[in-house]
Design a protein around this motif. Structure first.
Motif, PDB file in Angstrom:
ATOM      1  N   VAL A 178      24.020 -44.845 -14.608  1.00 35.45           N
ATOM      2  CA  VAL A 178      22.749 -44.304 -15.107  1.00 35.45           C
ATOM      3  C   VAL A 178      22.004 -43.585 -13.989  1.00 35.45           C
ATOM      4  O   VAL A 178      21.503 -42.463 -14.169  1.00 35.45           O
ATOM      5  CB  VAL A 178      21.895 -45.432 -15.716  1.00 35.45           C
ATOM      6  N   ILE A 179      21.925 -44.226 -12.818  1.00 36.21           N
ATOM      7  CA  ILE A 179      21.211 -43.601 -11.698  1.00 36.21           C
ATOM      8  C   ILE A 179      21.882 -42.287 -11.304  1.00 36.21           C
ATOM      9  O   ILE A 179      21.219 -41.259 -11.130  1.00 36.21           O
ATOM     10  CB  ILE A 179      21.154 -44.562 -10.494  1.00 36.21           C
ATOM     11  N   GLY A 180      23.218 -42.310 -11.169  1.00 38.03           N
ATOM     12  CA  GLY A 180      23.925 -41.094 -10.784  1.00 38.03           C
ATOM     13  C   GLY A 180      23.753 -39.987 -11.802  1.00 38.03           C
ATOM     14  O   GLY A 180      23.490 -38.831 -11.446  1.00 38.03           O
ATOM     15  N   HIS A 181      23.892 -40.327 -13.084  1.00 39.71           N
ATOM     16  CA  HIS A 181      23.780 -39.309 -14.128  1.00 39.71           C
ATOM     17  C   HIS A 181      22.369 -38.736 -14.207  1.00 39.71           C
ATOM     18  O   HIS A 181      22.193 -37.516 -14.339  1.00 39.71           O
ATOM     19  CB  HIS A 181      24.184 -39.909 -15.475  1.00 39.71           C
ATOM     20  N   VAL A 182      21.348 -39.609 -14.125  1.00 47.19           N
ATOM     21  CA  VAL A 182      19.964 -39.138 -14.198  1.00 47.19           C
ATOM     22  C   VAL A 182      19.639 -38.255 -12.997  1.00 47.19           C
ATOM     23  O   VAL A 182      18.961 -37.217 -13.128  1.00 47.19           O
ATOM     24  CB  VAL A 182      18.995 -40.333 -14.286  1.00 47.19           C
ATOM     25  N   LEU A 183      20.127 -38.638 -11.809  1.00 41.47           N
ATOM     26  CA  LEU A 183      19.884 -37.818 -10.632  1.00 41.47           C
ATOM     27  C   LEU A 183      20.487 -36.426 -10.786  1.00 41.47           C
ATOM     28  O   LEU A 183      19.848 -35.418 -10.486  1.00 41.47           O
ATOM     29  CB  LEU A 183      20.474 -38.496  -9.395  1.00 41.47           C
ATOM     30  N   VAL A 184      21.739 -36.376 -11.247  1.00 43.32           N
ATOM     31  CA  VAL A 184      22.386 -35.077 -11.412  1.00 43.32           C
ATOM     32  C   VAL A 184      21.700 -34.269 -12.501  1.00 43.32           C
ATOM     33  O   VAL A 184      21.459 -33.062 -12.349  1.00 43.32           O
ATOM     34  CB  VAL A 184      23.887 -35.267 -11.729  1.00 43.32           C
ATOM     35  N   ARG A 185      21.368 -34.915 -13.611  1.00 41.18           N
ATOM     36  CA  ARG A 185      20.709 -34.209 -14.718  1.00 41.18           C
ATOM     37  C   ARG A 185      19.355 -33.653 -14.287  1.00 41.18           C
ATOM     38  O   ARG A 185      18.943 -32.576 -14.732  1.00 41.18           O
ATOM     39  CB  ARG A 185      20.543 -35.158 -15.908  1.00 41.18           C
ATOM     40  N   THR A 186      18.663 -34.373 -13.398  1.00 42.21           N
ATOM     41  CA  THR A 186      17.319 -33.966 -12.999  1.00 42.21           C
ATOM     42  C   THR A 186      17.326 -32.988 -11.830  1.00 42.21           C
ATOM     43  O   THR A 186      16.642 -31.957 -11.866  1.00 42.21           O
ATOM     44  CB  THR A 186      16.480 -35.201 -12.614  1.00 42.21           C
ATOM     45  N   LEU A 187      18.120 -33.304 -10.790  1.00 41.23           N
ATOM     46  CA  LEU A 187      18.073 -32.532  -9.550  1.00 41.23           C
ATOM     47  C   LEU A 187      19.135 -31.453  -9.455  1.00 41.23           C
ATOM     48  O   LEU A 187      18.963 -30.497  -8.699  1.00 41.23           O
ATOM     49  CB  LEU A 187      18.206 -33.481  -8.349  1.00 41.23           C
ATOM     50  N   ALA A 188      20.219 -31.609 -10.182  1.00 40.41           N
ATOM     51  CA  ALA A 188      21.307 -30.621 -10.113  1.00 40.41           C
ATOM     52  C   ALA A 188      21.889 -30.411 -11.511  1.00 40.41           C
ATOM     53  O   ALA A 188      23.037 -30.756 -11.773  1.00 40.41           O
ATOM     54  CB  ALA A 188      22.383 -31.080  -9.134  1.00 40.41           C
ATOM     55  N   PRO A 189      21.111 -29.842 -12.430  1.00 40.47           N
ATOM     56  CA  PRO A 189      21.536 -29.775 -13.829  1.00 40.47           C
ATOM     57  C   PRO A 189      22.765 -28.904 -14.074  1.00 40.47           C
ATOM     58  O   PRO A 189      23.426 -29.062 -15.113  1.00 40.47           O
ATOM     59  CB  PRO A 189      20.302 -29.206 -14.545  1.00 40.47           C
ATOM     60  N   TYR A 190      23.083 -27.983 -13.176  1.00 39.51           N
ATOM     61  CA  TYR A 190      24.243 -27.119 -13.365  1.00 39.51           C
ATOM     62  C   TYR A 190      25.453 -27.576 -12.549  1.00 39.51           C
ATOM     63  O   TYR A 190      26.443 -26.846 -12.451  1.00 39.51           O
ATOM     64  CB  TYR A 190      23.893 -25.673 -12.986  1.00 39.51           C
ATOM     65  N   ALA A 191      25.382 -28.770 -11.992  1.00 35.71           N
ATOM     66  CA  ALA A 191      26.459 -29.252 -11.126  1.00 35.71           C
ATOM     67  C   ALA A 191      27.714 -29.551 -11.938  1.00 35.71           C
ATOM     68  O   ALA A 191      27.694 -29.662 -13.174  1.00 35.71           O
ATOM     69  CB  ALA A 191      26.006 -30.502 -10.380  1.00 35.71           C
ATOM     70  N   ASP A 192      28.817 -29.683 -11.226  1.00 33.73           N
ATOM     71  CA  ASP A 192      30.104 -29.983 -11.847  1.00 33.73           C
ATOM     72  C   ASP A 192      30.019 -31.281 -12.642  1.00 33.73           C
ATOM     73  O   ASP A 192      29.550 -32.297 -12.129  1.00 33.73           O
ATOM     74  CB  ASP A 192      31.172 -30.106 -10.753  1.00 33.73           C
ATOM     75  N   PRO A 193      30.466 -31.297 -13.912  1.00 38.41           N
ATOM     76  CA  PRO A 193      30.314 -32.491 -14.749  1.00 38.41           C
ATOM     77  C   PRO A 193      31.415 -33.519 -14.606  1.00 38.41           C
ATOM     78  O   PRO A 193      31.366 -34.565 -15.252  1.00 38.41           O
ATOM     79  CB  PRO A 193      30.337 -31.895 -16.168  1.00 38.41           C
ATOM     80  N   VAL A 194      32.421 -33.272 -13.760  1.00 42.18           N
ATOM     81  CA  VAL A 194      33.591 -34.146 -13.690  1.00 42.18           C
ATOM     82  C   VAL A 194      33.582 -35.030 -12.444  1.00 42.18           C
ATOM     83  O   VAL A 194      34.121 -36.137 -12.460  1.00 42.18           O
ATOM     84  CB  VAL A 194      34.885 -33.302 -13.728  1.00 42.18           C
TER      85      VAL A 194
END
Length: 459
Positions: free
Chosen positions: A57-73
């Motif tokens: 959850v923490i990792g996903h929320v961080l990526v969704r918030t701070l790096a929304p276009y980052a690699d999804p894999v």
């Protein structure tokens, strides 16, 4: 009239689905260990499930918030490896507790879970602090000096520690740390920043030999310095694996920057010369080479690698099943030899699946490098991906006797705090570069006087 601009999809929904799947794989492996060894679901299954869910959850929320276009894999792949590693360490804890009859053995799974939490903290710090990877280029030489300082730390008389013949650890109170893991990131940043500035001069070809354009003699200084540093690590720290990793990282990044195969030829020649020097000068290196060439010639001295090979043979193609093997019979089966432990429990098939996950991480890193719009980001992403590829090759190759055994750890799975923390930081940097790469470029508005219209153009 302006042409429509294609905006990349964020793919955060796909990342969430893959993250849930990764958590399920880790929890299922942990439960399978308990069922295989004790015939019941482990009492700590809820704790592990909660920890992996929180990390996801923490990792996903961080990526969704701070790096929304980052690699999804990338994030799901890392969580999957982390969960499998925790399950395997727990399996070895149960086996070692039986060997010690519940006596002096200290379980390692809880400590690994704590280091995973610290690794996630490092991931969070990098995501918050490094908002634009291009700013790291301003600190090129700072990271170079930091890397040298980190490599020197194990040589200090008070905190430096020698383990299994290699002096690559430092002890501060109850904690031990391998500075080379942090130096790997600093060196990748330094090499990327240096090569961006110097690549035009280094790309100039010199004489042609055997169909290969060799570099000019005046340009051999950087690779000579890199070679001397790797030889210094080999001489003072007695660590062939770190020497190979750092020098290989520099040579491959040099080739990526200049696109000159001659650098690979020069680098390979220098490495062979350095390896021969290490073999001739140091008994520790000779012991590793002899164990590689003929481990059964001295079973007492090479019992570790022999047990690992027997474990792989015992596992076969499909493995004995979680909890049904005896990986605890191999010394350091939870760290240096965790790959052979997995090979015994889940077989060659499972081990190949794990190698495929590592391959996907490296592939995504190289894909980020190929699509990155700035030269520094290209080289940094390539360097970070190459460093992980080299480390996995050196570790798996060593425990399977493809190459001499080294003291490096398997990323995200082997027990050890410094390795897991620094590798989480590497993933954060790759995600940050990926976000910058896939994010739509800012549009530049210009005024067309002939048509008296506003034309939107991409830079």
């Amino acid at each position: 009239m302006s042409q429509p601009t294609l905006v990349p999809r964020k793919r955060r929904g796909a990342e969430l689905f893959l993250t849930v799947l990764a958590v399920l794989i880790g929890v299922a492996a942990y439960c399978a260990v308990g069922l295989g060894v004790e015939g019941t679901v482990p009492a700590g299954a809820l704790k592990l499930t909660g920890a992996l869910v929180v990390a996801a959850v923490i990792g996903h929320v961080l990526v969704r918030t701070l790096a929304p276009y980052a690699d999804p894999v990338l994030l799901p792949l890392v969580l999957c490896l982390n969960g499998i590693g925790l399950a395997m360490i727990y399996r070895i804890d149960l086996g070692c507790a039986d060997l010690c009859l519940g006596g002096s053995y200290q379980p390692l799974a809880n400590a690994q879970l704590m280091w995973t939490a610290i690794g996630l903290l490092a991931f969070t710090v990098v995501m918050f602090v490094v908002r634009d990877h291009r700013r790291l280029q301003s600190y090129t030489y700072t990271f170079g000096i930091a890397a040298i300082g980190l490599l020197v730390l194990p040589l200090l008389p008070v905190i430096g520690t020698t383990i299994n013949g290699a002096r690559i650890w430092i002890n501060i109170g109850p904690f031990s740390f391998q500075p080379g893991e942090a130096a790997k990131i600093c060196l990748a940043i330094f090499f990327a920043g240096y090569l961006v500035v110097k690549r035009d001069a280094l790309a100039l070809a010199g004489r042609r030999f055997a169909g290969i354009d060799l570099p000019r003699g005046r340009d051999l200084g950087p690779i000579g310095v890199g070679w001397l540093i790797s030889i210094g690590i080999l001489v003072f720290q007695r660590d062939l694996g770190s020497s190979l990793l750092f020098f290989g990282l520099f040579v491959v990044m040099l080739y990526v920057a200049t696109e000159r195969p001659g650098w690979l030829f020069v680098g390979g020649t220098l490495f062979v010369a350095g390896a021969y020097f290490g073999y001739a000068a140091f008994g520790h290196v000779r012991t590793r080479f002899n164990a590689w060439l003929d481990p059964f010639g001295d079973p007492d001295a090479n019992g570790q690698i022999i047990n690992a090979l027997f474990g792989l043979a015992h596992g076969g193609v499909l493995g004995r099943g979680w909890g049904q093997g005896s990986p605890q019979l191999t010394p350091f089966s939870f760290s240096d030899f965790i790959a052979t432990s997995l090979g015994e429990e889940i077989g060659l098939t499972g081990l190949m699946a794990i190698l495929l996950i590592y391959g996907l991480i490296v592939e995504r890193g190289l894909r980020i490098a190929l699509t990155c719009r700035d030269a520094f980001g290209k080289l940094l992403a390539a360097g970070l991906a190459i460093s992980m590829a080299l480390q996995v090759f050196v570790v798996i190759g060593g425990v399977t006797r493809l190459i001499p055994l080294t003291g490096l750890t398997t990323p995200f799975m082997a027990q050890g705090g410094s390795s897991i923390v620094m590798n989480w930081a590497i993933i954060a940097l790759l995600l940050r570069i990926s976000d910058q790469t896939r994010r739509p470029a800012p549009e530049v508005a210009s005024y067309d006087r002939d048509e008296e219209t506003q034309v939107v153009k991409l830079p």
